[in-house]
Design a protein around this motif. Structure first.
Motif, mmCIF file in Angstrom:
data_model
loop_
_atom_site.group_PDB
_atom_site.id
_atom_site.type_symbol
_atom_site.label_atom_id
_atom_site.label_comp_id
_atom_site.label_asym_id
_atom_site.label_seq_id
_atom_site.Cartn_x
_atom_site.Cartn_y
_atom_site.Cartn_z
ATOM 1 N N ALA A 146 2.825 30.893 55.437
ATOM 2 C CA ALA A 146 3.749 29.795 55.744
ATOM 3 C C ALA A 146 4.025 29.660 57.238
ATOM 4 O O ALA A 146 4.711 28.733 57.660
ATOM 5 C CB ALA A 146 5.072 30.017 54.993
ATOM 6 N N GLY A 147 3.476 30.581 58.033
ATOM 7 C CA GLY A 147 3.831 30.627 59.466
ATOM 8 C C GLY A 147 3.310 29.431 60.254
ATOM 9 O O GLY A 147 2.411 28.710 59.809
ATOM 10 N N LEU A 148 3.882 29.253 61.435
ATOM 11 C CA LEU A 148 3.531 28.109 62.281
ATOM 12 C C LEU A 148 2.246 28.331 63.073
ATOM 13 O O LEU A 148 1.686 27.386 63.627
ATOM 14 C CB LEU A 148 4.670 27.856 63.289
ATOM 15 C CG LEU A 148 6.004 27.388 62.705
ATOM 16 C CD1 LEU A 148 7.058 27.341 63.809
ATOM 17 C CD2 LEU A 148 5.832 26.002 62.080
ATOM 18 N N GLY A 149 1.794 29.563 63.142
ATOM 19 C CA GLY A 149 0.570 29.841 63.908
ATOM 20 C C GLY A 149 0.741 29.570 65.388
ATOM 21 O O GLY A 149 -0.158 29.037 66.051
ATOM 22 N N THR A 150 1.890 29.955 65.920
ATOM 23 C CA THR A 150 2.206 29.592 67.320
ATOM 24 C C THR A 150 1.177 30.118 68.321
ATOM 25 O O THR A 150 0.927 29.484 69.332
ATOM 26 C CB THR A 150 3.600 30.110 67.731
ATOM 27 O OG1 THR A 150 3.715 31.457 67.310
ATOM 28 C CG2 THR A 150 4.708 29.300 67.101
ATOM 29 N N GLU A 198 12.039 27.952 54.612
ATOM 30 C CA GLU A 198 12.615 28.349 55.908
ATOM 31 C C GLU A 198 11.896 29.597 56.409
ATOM 32 O O GLU A 198 11.605 30.497 55.615
ATOM 33 C CB GLU A 198 14.096 28.692 55.744
ATOM 34 C CG GLU A 198 14.963 27.517 55.379
ATOM 35 C CD GLU A 198 16.310 28.022 54.889
ATOM 36 O OE1 GLU A 198 17.255 28.042 55.690
ATOM 37 O OE2 GLU A 198 16.388 28.427 53.711
ATOM 38 N N PRO A 199 11.619 29.693 57.711
ATOM 39 C CA PRO A 199 10.902 30.863 58.230
ATOM 40 C C PRO A 199 11.835 32.059 58.396
ATOM 41 O O PRO A 199 12.280 32.363 59.499
ATOM 42 C CB PRO A 199 10.375 30.364 59.588
ATOM 43 C CG PRO A 199 11.343 29.304 60.009
ATOM 44 C CD PRO A 199 11.942 28.716 58.758
ATOM 45 N N LYS A 200 12.119 32.736 57.291
ATOM 46 C CA LYS A 200 13.088 33.834 57.341
ATOM 47 C C LYS A 200 12.441 35.205 57.293
ATOM 48 O O LYS A 200 13.122 36.189 57.015
ATOM 49 C CB LYS A 200 14.071 33.703 56.175
ATOM 50 C CG LYS A 200 15.045 32.541 56.303
ATOM 51 C CD LYS A 200 16.046 32.663 55.175
ATOM 52 C CE LYS A 200 17.082 31.593 55.160
ATOM 53 N NZ LYS A 200 17.879 31.701 53.919
ATOM 54 N N SER A 214 14.637 43.808 61.650
ATOM 55 C CA SER A 214 13.923 43.611 62.916
ATOM 56 C C SER A 214 13.652 42.116 63.160
ATOM 57 O O SER A 214 13.208 41.409 62.250
ATOM 58 C CB SER A 214 12.600 44.394 62.829
ATOM 59 O OG SER A 214 11.768 44.079 63.904
ATOM 60 N N GLY A 215 13.970 41.652 64.364
ATOM 61 C CA GLY A 215 13.750 40.249 64.721
ATOM 62 C C GLY A 215 14.683 39.286 64.005
ATOM 63 O O GLY A 215 14.446 38.079 64.008
ATOM 64 N N GLY A 216 15.720 39.821 63.331
ATOM 65 C CA GLY A 216 16.648 38.954 62.594
ATOM 66 C C GLY A 216 16.042 38.401 61.313
ATOM 67 O O GLY A 216 16.582 37.469 60.707
ATOM 68 N N GLU A 217 14.888 38.986 60.888
ATOM 69 C CA GLU A 217 14.188 38.465 59.707
ATOM 70 C C GLU A 217 14.329 39.399 58.506
ATOM 71 O O GLU A 217 14.584 40.600 58.672
ATOM 72 C CB GLU A 217 12.695 38.304 60.036
ATOM 73 C CG GLU A 217 12.446 37.275 61.130
ATOM 74 C CD GLU A 217 10.971 36.984 61.323
ATOM 75 O OE1 GLU A 217 10.136 37.862 60.992
ATOM 76 O OE2 GLU A 217 10.654 35.873 61.788
#
Ligand code: G1P
Length: 305
Positions: free
Chosen positions: A20-24, A114-116, A239-242
């Motif tokens: 589901a990631g944005l692949g930034t 949502e990217p959680k 970690s990372g707020g995720e």
């Protein structure tokens, strides 16, 4: 326990692929093309991962996707018109390649809106499992796990054997140089009677190198007992707020759930960033019967400059 009962006890039917990631790290390409569809030579990474899951006995790939990335699951649809056109033109080998992905296993998708985090992504798969599925495989499509001679590693099949013996959940570990360890989920382990199997006593996501409990890191292959979904409901952002899959595994361990790792000695590629992707591409090209030799010659000359 008979051999057959024992292998059934470790088995899984569904392979979950969080995608589901944005692949930034691949922007601007990923504005239009999901990173899971980027080719390694001519085959998208997602097909390589699906083939690995099917070879290990999965009969369903459950892709966790996000709105706008429907093309990842759509890639697995039959395209009989294209197959017929290619066959009519005498291009049977190409038609065979097109048939490969749809023939591997059934493909379904669920959304992560949502990217959680990875834990939240895997949690979306829970409601899509049948009541009798006691375990689920998770394959991170950024990680290509190779056998010692390249190609499919068979690590999932080994993990299923270990679950049949020890019960609980089984993850794949790589021994990583300590200076790189803080990019990973890291295991606190002790030895078992099998050289390639360790018992896990704790797991921590992306620790500082000096705090890491070992140099054994999670590398994208998980065989998780269904209990993981209940644990995922109970964790808080880490970690990372995720919401981290690592924290749900750590919670299960703290409650007495058996967790082991198979320490894999084959190779691995990280398709999640351009540098790792380039290595994978070159590695697969060098082994390719049609392109390998030519590329080797060109690279050798190029590296002289
Ligand atoms: C994820 C996991 C991490 C694991 C890694 C393997 O991290 O959270 O525990 O070691 O994949 O590639 P990510 O690379 O998505 O940050």
């Amino acid at each position: 326990m008979s051999a057959q009962t024992s292998s059934t006890a470790g088995a899984f039917r569904t392979a979950v692929v969080p995608a589901a990631g944005l692949g930034t790290r691949f922007l601007p390409t990923t504005k239009a093309v999901p990173k899971e569809l980027l080719p390694v030579v001519d085959t998208p990474g997602i097909e390589l991962v699906a083939a690995e899951a099917a070879a290990a006995g999965a009969d369903r790939l459950l892709i966790v996707t996000s709105p706008g990335k429907e093309s990842v699951a759509a890639y697995f649809r039959d395209d009989s018109e294209l197959v017929e056109t290619l066959e009519a033109r005498g291009k049977g080998a190409l038609a065979e390649k097109i048939r490969r992905a749809p023939g591997l296993l059934a493909v379904d998708s669920v959304y992560q809106y949502e990217p959680k985090g990875l834990g939240h992504a895997v949690a979306q798969a829970g409601p899509a499992l049948a009541d009798d599925e006691q375990a689920v495989a998770v394959l991170l499509p950024d990680d290509l796990v190779l056998g010692s001679g390249g190609g499919d590693s068979g690590v999932l099949a080994r993990m299923a054997e270990v679950r049949a013996t020890h019960g609980g959940s089984v993850l794949c570990a790589f021994d990583i140089p300590r200076e790189q360890i803080s990019a990973y989920g890291v295991f606190d382990v002790s030895d078992t009677g099998d050289d390639d199997v360790k018992q896990v006593h704790g797991m921590v996501e992306k620790p500082d190198a000096e705090d890491a409990p070992s140099t054994f890191a999670a590398a994208g292959r998980y065989l998780l007992d269904r209990a993981i979904f209940d644990a995922l409901d109970r964790i808080t952002p880490g970690s990372g707020g995720e919401l981290q899959l690592t924290d749900a595994v750590a919670l299960l361990i703290s409650e007495g759930h058996p967790v082991h790792v198979v320490v894999h000695s084959g190779g691995r590629h990280d398709l999640g960033n351009p540098a790792g992707y380039a290595r994978a591409y070159v590695d697969f090209m060098l082994q390719h019967p049609e392109y390998g030799e030519d590329l080797r010659g060109w690279l050798t000359d190029r590296l002289k400059d």
